[in-house]
Structure formats: structure tokens, C-alpha cells
Design a protein around this motif. Structure first.
Motif, PDB file in Angstrom:
ATOM      1  N   UNK A 201       1.099  -1.135   0.082  1.00  0.00           N
ATOM      2  CA  UNK A 201      -0.110   0.065  -0.008  1.00  0.00           C
ATOM      3  C   UNK A 201       0.888   1.177   0.135  1.00  0.00           C
TER       4      UNK A 201
ATOM      5  N   UNK B  61       6.802   3.464   0.210  1.00  0.00           N
ATOM      6  CA  UNK B  61       5.428   3.774   0.634  1.00  0.00           C
ATOM      7  C   UNK B  61       4.963   5.029   0.152  1.00  0.00           C
TER       8      UNK B  61
ATOM      9  N   UNK C 229       8.905  -6.653   6.315  1.00  0.00           N
ATOM     10  CA  UNK C 229       8.545  -6.638   7.642  1.00  0.00           C
ATOM     11  C   UNK C 229       8.749  -5.454   8.634  1.00  0.00           C
ATOM     12  N   UNK C 230       9.873  -4.765   8.319  1.00  0.00           N
ATOM     13  CA  UNK C 230      10.005  -3.296   8.911  1.00  0.00           C
ATOM     14  C   UNK C 230       8.730  -2.434   8.806  1.00  0.00           C
ATOM     15  N   UNK C 231       8.414  -2.478   7.473  1.00  0.00           N
ATOM     16  CA  UNK C 231       7.163  -1.653   7.140  1.00  0.00           C
ATOM     17  C   UNK C 231       5.834  -2.282   8.111  1.00  0.00           C
TER      18      UNK C 231
ATOM     19  N   UNK D 272       6.064  -3.827  10.675  1.00  0.00           N
ATOM     20  CA  UNK D 272       6.331  -3.494  12.340  1.00  0.00           C
ATOM     21  C   UNK D 272       5.759  -2.184  12.447  1.00  0.00           C
ATOM     22  N   UNK D 273       6.407  -1.405  11.768  1.00  0.00           N
ATOM     23  CA  UNK D 273       6.058   0.415  11.837  1.00  0.00           C
ATOM     24  C   UNK D 273       4.583   0.535  11.708  1.00  0.00           C
ATOM     25  N   UNK D 274       3.965  -0.043  10.895  1.00  0.00           N
ATOM     26  CA  UNK D 274       2.535   0.430  10.462  1.00  0.00           C
ATOM     27  C   UNK D 274       1.748  -0.208  11.983  1.00  0.00           C
TER      28      UNK D 274
ATOM     29  N   UNK E 187       3.095  -0.471  15.060  1.00  0.00           N
ATOM     30  CA  UNK E 187       3.466   0.438  15.887  1.00  0.00           C
ATOM     31  C   UNK E 187       2.838   1.747  16.048  1.00  0.00           C
ATOM     32  N   UNK E 188       2.771   2.549  14.875  1.00  0.00           N
ATOM     33  CA  UNK E 188       1.778   3.456  14.524  1.00  0.00           C
ATOM     34  C   UNK E 188       0.336   3.497  14.779  1.00  0.00           C
TER      35      UNK E 188
ATOM     36  N   UNK F 239       0.001   3.447  18.671  1.00  0.00           N
ATOM     37  CA  UNK F 239       0.202   4.708  19.249  1.00  0.00           C
ATOM     38  C   UNK F 239      -1.254   5.403  19.091  1.00  0.00           C
ATOM     39  N   UNK F 240      -1.770   5.295  17.992  1.00  0.00           N
ATOM     40  CA  UNK F 240      -3.122   5.690  17.725  1.00  0.00           C
ATOM     41  C   UNK F 240      -4.015   5.380  18.724  1.00  0.00           C
TER      42      UNK F 240
ATOM     43  N   UNK G  64      -9.584   3.864   8.104  1.00  0.00           N
ATOM     44  CA  UNK G  64      -8.302   4.045   8.378  1.00  0.00           C
ATOM     45  C   UNK G  64      -7.652   2.597   8.487  1.00  0.00           C
TER      46      UNK G  64
ATOM     47  N   UNK H 128      -7.531   0.833   5.731  1.00  0.00           N
ATOM     48  CA  UNK H 128      -6.185   1.107   4.754  1.00  0.00           C
ATOM     49  C   UNK H 128      -5.026   0.381   5.239  1.00  0.00           C
ATOM     50  N   UNK H 129      -4.579   0.188   6.509  1.00  0.00           N
ATOM     51  CA  UNK H 129      -3.609  -0.425   7.170  1.00  0.00           C
ATOM     52  C   UNK H 129      -3.527  -1.754   7.508  1.00  0.00           C
TER      53      UNK H 129
END
Lengths: 351, 351
Positions: free
Chosen positions: A138, A224, A243-245, A247-249, A251-252, A255-256, A280, A283-284
Motif C-alpha cells: 500500500x 510507501x 517486515x520493517x514496514x 512492524x512500523x505500521x 507500531x503507529x 500509538x493511535x 483508516x 487502509x493499513x
């Protein structure tokens, strides 16, 4: 239960995946509602599958059970799985593609086993040295195709060019974009930076004889952003980037959630915005972009995420359908023949 | 403008960065308020700097301008910058560390130039083959240290072990955790997967003689999860992982904005939750975790993001202060001596 010659035949591993066969059957239920012209060979345990089909005539209408009670364990090593493949739902699924009965295979099973078994059973496409696992990623502009995300550990320049060829044809097949741009993943946009194989691949792609729409080097953040429609890299780097992406998605996303439950006011706000937040989440949600494909074997093998739910499996089925009815294989063959006609030919002399 | 012997001396490049010297001076203004025991040698153009210092006596109190009007361009190639280094603010900043006058250098300038010039001017630490650029990565558990994120293209097993040693010491210095866990970035947690150099490094770290807290292989998603306190990888993979994470965080951030402005109800919701959303923005703002450090040269070189604002530069200064007053160099030396005493020694025979 009847097969029509106009229907695209998909071969499905009903026993693969963390939530199989439930997620597979419920995914098929979503697909059945869409009335796509497809037919499913469902490889798995009749005892576990037939009850569901009886209860859901619309699913039964597009499915045909091919019984086996042998499944590849999710934690089996690729070598073990390959050795003990005979009669497993995964192997039978691939055999249906090999025989020509089905055009595309779909499995949420053990990734390593699926890649090893696909290459072993279906063999590599002529002109392709290594198959590549391909992800739909995405992006800010929609989605991009990224490969290799883990079928191989390394890739030389020629293999990277083959990945570019397959990625371009796949992007055409799944997005309908007839001239997708290609980027080579690197650590700097300057010509002098980066690993040798990537720079050599850039030279071949820049020469332009293959007819691909090469756009140059891209960096990690470009994926991205959707800077190019296709991003080409080796399987080690691609797997780590993917996998980093993820993990980051995650994580964020976490946080949300924390932010929106941190006070009464924000909870009320989150409630009012819940429609948009759900959008949202969609989308993720990895299930909405689910379905890596193993490109470069004789046939098309869709890999659904092992943890995918019914939504995720349905997404993988839709991608399988779109690739199956596309000109993917013909496109790859055409580009490969241009590529190899440019390559120096090693003359074999019979002495 | 007086230097106290108890104050940690930091050498700052006032001309480096997209928003220099403004972002540097405003960052220093934040730092001045915190009354840390530090003193700044500010390398840059007196004409651009002295007005600000006159207007801000608290900043002037911790700063000493070292005049030069030569700056390294943000788009200069590393080789060019190295050749034309003499008298630039970046080079003078490093010379202050080399002479022992300052303990840490801080620059938001051209990354490639800074790495090349740091290695050239300061030389490598004894026992370290390649310096590594090191990032502090926000995670679900707080933050982790990731290296190398771009100082080198490749790394062999021995260099990966050196990165582990430096990463461990750096994590101790910046987080106060006295026994940080170390993960080697790989594409699978199985022992047999991954590239040769990574597997060899794992064997050395598992042997345990160096005294590091080695926790095994980690995958891309483990970085943001904070599975280990330190993540070790080569500069090519690390740079792509870092930029991929930045791109993904930006993408998800963009999705949040779109979602929360998509309807009147969600706009009201976003307004009510604005305090929490601002807090969220802070958590994913790269300026809040700004400051890569180049580890492995004789001295400590902090690299602030080129696009960092005053907040970002202040963050980099705080990290510089914490590392500067830590036992980082002593820790690295102690681990290195254990590592090298375990390495096979090649006997040189004089014939």
C-alpha cells in the motif's frame, strides 16, 4: 459442482494457514457472493470441508473437494516438507496447476515449504534463474509491486533484471497500468552508491532494450510514497523492508489506539470519528493487501499470509483471479526474449 | 563565554543542515534553558551568528564562535567535500575533537561528507575496521539502537560483531540500561536462514566470550516491536530498513490526517481528541528521536537529520551530551579487547 470451460480454474490449499480451513472457507464464501467466473479445486480433508459446503450451496457451486488428510505443518522446514510432500494438500494443489487443470494455485500455508515445493513441482519458467516472492504494497498513490520479498537470499544483476521483468508484467496484470515504472531499491540516488549487482542491473535496465519503463534508483522511503509502480530488490533486503514496514505500521497503529483512549475527551472524539478511523484501519490492515505471489515458476502461485483471516484469504483469491486471467506469462516471455537476445551468448564448441 | 573545566565541551557545525544556521541557533536556545553543564564551540560565520548571540545572552553564555565562512554544500559528493575540507565549518568542528578540545561533534550537514571527513580526520578507533552510523529507533517499548544504517555498503562477520560491541556500549550510554539485549537482523529466526556473514556473526556472539547479551536473530518487524535493545545489520540493509520505516510512518500519518478530515463528524472528533493526536504526532515525529551517531572513530560524531528543525537539533545536542559524559569509549575498548583475544592470531614469520 460443474466445471465450465469459460471459468478460470483456481487450485486452493484448504489446509494451509493458521486459521485453516475456517479462514479459507469463509474467504471462499465472500468470493462466491461476487459471482466471478471461477471454479475452485479445494484440496483438503473432506470430513472438515463437506459440512460447510452442504450448509453453503453458493460456495459448493464454485468448489470441488479434492480429498486428502495430509497437510504441511506451518513450522515444517522447507527441506522436510519437500521430502514428505506426496499427497499433501499443498503438493496436490500444485499438481493441479502442473497438469494444466488449474491456472493458479492459492495457499496460506508455510511460506518456505510453498516456495520450495512450487519450484520443485512446477519448475522454473524458461529464462528465469530464480523465482521471486512478490508483494503488493500500500502506498500514498495506491499500491506498488515489490519483489523479491524473501524467495532468495541474494540476487545478481541478471536476476534483478529478471525480477524487474516479472514485476512489470505483474503490475500490468493486477493494476491495469500498461506501462508501470520500475525502481531499483538502493541506498542513494547517486549513480556511484550501492552494491555492485544493483548498479549493474541499473546499467542493463537503462540501456532500454528490454522495453521496461525504468525510472532509476529508489530509496526505502520511496516504497510507501509510491514513487515507482514496481520496486526491485534482492530477497534478503526486500523481506526485511516488508517486515520493517509491517512492524512500523503496527507500531503507529498502537500509538493511535493509545492516544485515542488516553482521556475522556479523546475517547468521545474517537467515537465521533469512528467511521473514519475504521476506514483508516482498513487502509493499513494487511488483510486488505494480502497475497504475495511467487513469480517465475511454470504457473502462478499465490501466497496468502499465514495469519490471514477470511477477508485476507478473499483478497488473495481476487488477486489470483486477476492474475490468472491476465497476460502475465505472455508479457514475461516477450520481455525475457528481448533481454536474452541482448545478452552475450556463450558459444559451446563440440571438440 | 568562559569555558569551565567541569563542563562537557561540544563542537557544533553551525553551517550544516537545510535550515542552518537558524535551526542550530534555535536548538541551542532550547538547550541553554536546560542549564546542562556544557560548553559549545560554534563553528560558522561570525556575521550570521553573532547577532543571535547578542540578542540571546543565555545562548551566548554557553557558546563560543569559531569563525569560518566556508561550508560543505548539502549536495556535495563525499569525495569532493573531503578534498575541499580545509577550513570548512564541518572540518573545523572535527579538528576541535581531534585536538581534544571538545569531546563530541554535532552536525546536521551532508551525511556522506560527514562520514568520510570524520573517518579521515579522526581516524578509526583501534580494533574497529569500519565506523557505523547508528540510529535511535522509536519502538513499542521505548527505543532501540540500530546500526549500521548507512556508513557502509557491506559488512563481514567480524564487522557485524564490532557493530554489536559499539551498539551495546551506545545503548548503555543513551538509555542507562546496563545489559542491553542484542539482535542480529535476518530474514528468519531459524538457524539455517540468512546470509553467510550474519550466521557467522551469530556463532561468534553465541560463544559469549565478549560478554554481550546476545539474544539471537530478529526480523524486520522486531525492530519497531523493540524485541531487542540493539539491532545489528549491514549499512545497506539498515539504511533501507530505516528509510522504509520513515516512509511507512509518514504514509500512516497521512492516512490519519485524511481519515480525520473526511467528514464533519470526524473533524469534530479530531478536534476533541486534538490533545491526544498532538501527543501522537510527537511520538512519530522524527525530530523527537533525532541524532544518528557515527560510532567507531576516535571521538564521537553526532549526525542530526539534515531537515531537522530546532526541536530536532536540540534532541541531537541532548544525545551528544549524554554520550559525551558516558563511558562509551571505555566500554567499547573493554569489549573489543575480549573479542580480539578470542580471535585466531595469524603468526607472521620472519624468514
Amino acid at each position: 459442482m460443474q466445471m465450465s470451460s469459460e471459468r478460470l480454474v483456481l487450485s486452493v490449499d484448504a489446509m494451509g494457514g493458521d486459521h485453516a480451513p475456517g479462514s479459507v472457507l469463509e474467504g471462499l464464501q465472500q468470493i462466491a457472493k461476487e459471482k466471478l467466473p471461477l471454479h475452485v479445486l479445494l484440496h483438503g480433508d473432506d470430513a472438515q470441508l463437506s459440512g460447510f459446503l452442504k450448509a453453503h450451496p453458493d460456495v459448493a457451486e464454485i468448489c470441488e473437494i479434492r480429498h486428502t488428510d495430509l497437510a504441511v505443518a506451518m513450522d515444517a522446514k522447507p527441506g522436510q516438507a519437500l521430502k514428505a510432500r506426496k499427497g499433501t494438500s499443498m503438493c496436490n494443489m500444485l499438481e493441479s496447476v502442473k497438469s494444466g487443470e488449474a491456472r493458479v494455485a492459492v495457499s496460506a500455508g508455510n511460506t518456505g515449504a510453498l516456495m520450495a515445493m512450487s519450484t520443485f513441482v512446477l519448475k522454473r519458467m524458461p529464462g528465469i534463474h530464480r523465482p521471486a516472492l512478490t508483494a503488493i504494497w500500500p502506498t500514498a498513490k495506491g499500491s506498488s509491486v515489490v519483489l523479491d520479498v524473501g524467495a532468495n537470499i541474494e540476487a545478481d544483476a541478471e536476476q534483478l533484471v529478471e525480477f524487474a521483468i516479472m514485476g512489470s508484467a505483474y503490475a500490468k496484470a493486477v493494476t491495469g497500468n500498461n506501462n508501470p515504472t520500475i525502481g531499483l531499491l538502493n541506498i542513494g540516488s547517486e549513480e556511484l552508491k550501492g552494491v555492485e549487482s544493483v548498479r549493474q542491473a541499473a546499467d542493463i535496465l537503462k540501456a532500454g532494450n528490454i522495453g521496461l519503463n525504468y525510472a532509476g534508483f529508489v530509496e526505502g522511503n520511496d516504497i510507501s510514497m509510491g514513487t515507482t509502480d514496481v520496486v526491485v530488490t534482492d530477497g534478503y533486503t526486500g523481506n526485511i523492508a516488508l517486515k520493517t514496514a509491517e512492524g512500523t505500521a503496527k507500531l503507529v497503529g498502537g500509538f493511535i489506539r493509545e492516544s485515542l483512549t488516553s482521556s475522556l475527551l479523546s475517547k468521545i472524539g474517537a467515537l465521533l470519528a469512528s467511521g473514519s478511523l475504521k476506514q483508516l484501519k482498513n487502509r493499513i490492515d494487511p488483510n486488505k493487501a494480502n497475497g504475495g505471489v511467487l513469480l517465475g515458476v511454470n504457473g502462478i502461485v499465490l501466497k496468502s499470509h499465514g495469519g490471514a483471516n477470511a477477508d485476507g484469504f478473499a483478497t488473495a483469491m481476487r488477486i489470483a483471479f486477476n492474475v490468472g486471467k491476465s497476460q502475465f506469462i505472455e508479457d514475461v516471455e516477450a520481455s525475457l526474449s528481448k533481454f536474452h537476445s541482448e545478452q552475450p551468448v556463450i558459444q559451446e564448441t563440440i571438440s
